[in-house]
Motif scaffolding. Structure first.
Motif, PDB file in Angstrom:
ATOM      1  N   MET A  75       0.838  -1.197   0.000  1.00  0.00           N
ATOM      2  CA  MET A  75       0.000   0.000   0.000  1.00  0.00           C
ATOM      3  C   MET A  75       0.873   1.248   0.000  1.00  0.00           C
ATOM      4  N   THR A  76       0.456   2.237  -0.762  1.00  0.00           N
ATOM      5  CA  THR A  76       1.149   3.522  -0.828  1.00  0.00           C
ATOM      6  C   THR A  76       0.228   4.605  -0.283  1.00  0.00           C
ATOM      7  N   ARG A  77       0.775   5.498   0.530  1.00  0.00           N
ATOM      8  CA  ARG A  77      -0.006   6.594   1.114  1.00  0.00           C
ATOM      9  C   ARG A  77       0.535   7.917   0.604  1.00  0.00           C
ATOM     10  N   VAL A 110       1.618  11.331  -6.508  1.00  0.00           N
ATOM     11  CA  VAL A 110       2.042  10.307  -7.446  1.00  0.00           C
ATOM     12  C   VAL A 110       1.198  10.444  -8.704  1.00  0.00           C
ATOM     13  N   VAL A 111       1.774  10.113  -9.852  1.00  0.00           N
ATOM     14  CA  VAL A 111       1.068  10.175 -11.132  1.00  0.00           C
ATOM     15  C   VAL A 111       0.967   8.753 -11.682  1.00  0.00           C
ATOM     16  N   LEU A 112      -0.251   8.284 -11.846  1.00  0.00           N
ATOM     17  CA  LEU A 112      -0.489   6.935 -12.352  1.00  0.00           C
ATOM     18  C   LEU A 112      -0.771   6.996 -13.856  1.00  0.00           C
ATOM     19  N   ARG A 164      -9.351   5.327  -1.943  1.00  0.00           N
ATOM     20  CA  ARG A 164      -8.620   4.064  -2.085  1.00  0.00           C
ATOM     21  C   ARG A 164      -8.635   3.675  -3.563  1.00  0.00           C
ATOM     22  N   ILE A 165      -7.463   3.668  -4.142  1.00  0.00           N
ATOM     23  CA  ILE A 165      -7.322   3.442  -5.579  1.00  0.00           C
ATOM     24  C   ILE A 165      -6.646   2.094  -5.792  1.00  0.00           C
ATOM     25  N   SER A 166      -7.351   1.205  -6.455  1.00  0.00           N
ATOM     26  CA  SER A 166      -6.800  -0.120  -6.745  1.00  0.00           C
ATOM     27  C   SER A 166      -6.148  -0.098  -8.122  1.00  0.00           C
ATOM     28  N   ILE A 217      -2.829  -1.124  -3.593  1.00  0.00           N
ATOM     29  CA  ILE A 217      -3.738  -0.054  -3.213  1.00  0.00           C
ATOM     30  C   ILE A 217      -2.949   1.234  -2.967  1.00  0.00           C
ATOM     31  N   ILE A 218      -3.453   2.318  -3.505  1.00  0.00           N
ATOM     32  CA  ILE A 218      -2.906   3.636  -3.211  1.00  0.00           C
ATOM     33  C   ILE A 218      -3.970   4.402  -2.429  1.00  0.00           C
ATOM     34  N   VAL A 219      -3.590   4.897  -1.271  1.00  0.00           N
ATOM     35  CA  VAL A 219      -4.499   5.660  -0.425  1.00  0.00           C
ATOM     36  C   VAL A 219      -4.107   7.128  -0.549  1.00  0.00           C
TER      37      VAL A 219
END
Length: 493
Positions: free
Chosen positions: A1-3, A31-33, A116-118, A127-129
């Motif tokens: 998990m990333t916060r 962060v840029v996805l 919460r981004i899966s 998961i990115i929170v």
């Protein structure tokens, strides 16, 4: 998990623009996805022959990153892609990028006030929170494939213009092209030079004006590099020209008549055959659909290399294309220049806000947002290039920069609280748009365009005003668009 504080989805102009704005505002926790293997968005995905921008290159870039090295008045797609890659490095964003990372779902966690981004295939994996979610997914990302009987059984190369198959050898082939929009007017002249023949299916003709423009010489580029003030002066001039163009695109009678006369004269000069000229003449008001720029399309269509079929493609029977008038045309390859899912954004189904409502649900009657950027029911969410954030007269990058500025101002005032858009503010803004759009050619010009959502009948994509007006409207947003933070339990305030 990333916060993180901010998660940005998409690394095209919008994602890079808002990431740059955050960094310049002193925000580092983001962060840029990006689902693809490189940045660039539209200019990474579209690689068809002849691809270029139809906005002057020195206006189609970030104000903070002028590019003295553009090859000409209108930049080619590949060099815009390279430009965006250079901006990433200039802004120090490389370590914030997560390439080959797809947003599978994004859900608002009301218990913890976070998104919460899966990004993985498993529900709880990768998961990115994030406190804040910025959707910079683009509006022209998912190609529209028409539902045509027999299309899937076509035996030869078949692809959309935005997914060009460079392994398909079209030299010496009979090529069918469906559509006469912005991509097709660039593709057809290129194919006409190498294909055995091009058969072009036109459902609706476009208003086309001269493109003009020249290649910049080495001396020009050296002068721009040595004298930044000259480059800035050119950008100011191009900006003013774009703002002036709004009148003819939106429906000012005198300006539209003058621009239409230019388009008609352009057609008359380049197409001698009266029957072909009539087939290429729109029957709707100038500006109702996107006005195209080309000096090569009409000559190509008027040549022996191209057959214009002024009908929609109705069916496919093996390698034979059947038009709605019953005419039959045999081809070896088929290119679909049929546009994108513009008013029904695919990412909207993936985003779930308060009460389990998806963004697609909220937009089921057409896209809406306050300031074209924030949406009621979706806390701490920003959408760039979304509802009413596009332009029909100038550079979309200008709008992205205004939205990015709005995002940073709002976050500076947030002070840790959850930002919930007042539904009344969103409705009021939507009504403002409707009133401003009501008399424009986009609504009254007698055409079917991709700017208007058929579900609501509202202008959903375009901002019905100038860039100056958009900047002024966002500047008036003082925070009252958000609901007051609820009082803490036990507070006597």
């Amino acid at each position: 998990m990333t916060r993180v504080e901010v998660a940005i989805v998409g690394a095209g102009f919008a994602g890079i623009g808002v990431a740059s704005a955050l960094r310049r505002a002193g925000r580092e926790d983001f962060v840029v996805l990006e689902r693809a293997a490189s940045v660039g968005g539209t200019w990474r995905d579209n690689t068809y022959p002849g691809i270029a921008c139809d906005v002057p290159s020195h206006l189609y870039g970030f104000a903070a990153h002028p590019n003295p090295s553009w090859s000409g008045t209108y930049a080619k797609g590949a060099e815009i892609h390279r430009y965006l890659d250079r901006v990433v490095d200039a802004e120090g964003l490389r370590d914030r990028l997560r390439l080959n990372t797809t947003m599978r779902t994004a859900q608002w966690d009301a218990a913890h006030d976070v998104w919460r981004i899966s990004t993985g295939s498993a529900p709880d994996a990768d998961i990115i929170v994030a406190d804040v979610l910025v959707l910079a997914c683009g509006r022209l990302t998912e190609p529209t494939i028409p539902r045509i009987s027999g299309l899937e059984q076509f035996p030869g190369p078949l692809f959309h213009s935005a997914r060009w198959d460079h392994d398909a050898d079209l030299a010496g082939a009979r090529v069918g092209v469906v559509g006469t929009g912005a991509s097709a007017v660039q593709i057809v002249p290129e194919l006409a030079r190498t294909a055995a023949h091009v058969t072009l299916f036109q459902r609706t003709p476009a208003w086309i004006v001269p493109r003009g423009g020249d290649a910049y010489s080495d001396a020009d580029r050296a002068r721009f590099a040595a004298t930044p003030q000259a480059l800035e002066a050119l950008r100011v001039e191009l900006y003013a020209e774009g703002e002036a163009r709004f009148a003819s695109r939106s429906g000012d009678s005198a300006a539209a008549a003058e621009a239409e006369a230019v388009a008609r004269a352009h057609l008359a000069r380049q197409v001698a055959d009266p029957a072909l000229r009539a087939a290429l003449t729109p029957d709707y008001a100038f500006g109702c659909k996107r006005v195209l720029l080309s000096d090569e399309f009409y000559p190509a269509v008027a040549s022996d290399a191209v057959t214009l079929v002024p009908e929609a493609l109705a069916a496919v029977a093996g390698s034979v294309l059947i038009a709605s008038d019953g005419s039959r045309h045999e081809v070896d390859a088929l290119v679909l220049a049929t546009g994108f899912a513009s008013t029904r954004q695919p990412y909207a189904e993936l985003v779930t806000g308060e009460g389990g409502v998806t963004l697609a649900d909220h937009w089921s009657a057409g896209m809406t947002a306050f300031a074209s950027t924030v949406v009621a029911g979706f806390p701490n969410l920003f959408v760039l290039n979304g509802p009413n954030a596009s332009l029909g007269h100038s550079s979309s990058v200008l709008m992205i920069e205004e939205q990015a500025g709005y995002v940073t101002r709002v976050l500076d005032r947030r002070a840790g609280r959850v930002l919930r858009v007042d539904p009344a503010a969103e409705r009021t803004y939507t009504d403002e748009i409707a009133r401003a759009a009501a008399s424009t050619r986009w609504m009254t010009g007698g055409c079917r365009n991709w700017y208007v959502d058929e579900r609501s009948g509202r202008l959903a994509l375009l901002w019905p005003g100038t860039v100056d007006a958009f900047r002024e409207r966002l500047a008036r947003a003082d925070g009252s668009e958000f609901l007051p933070a609820p009082a803490l339990e036990g507070s006597t305030a």
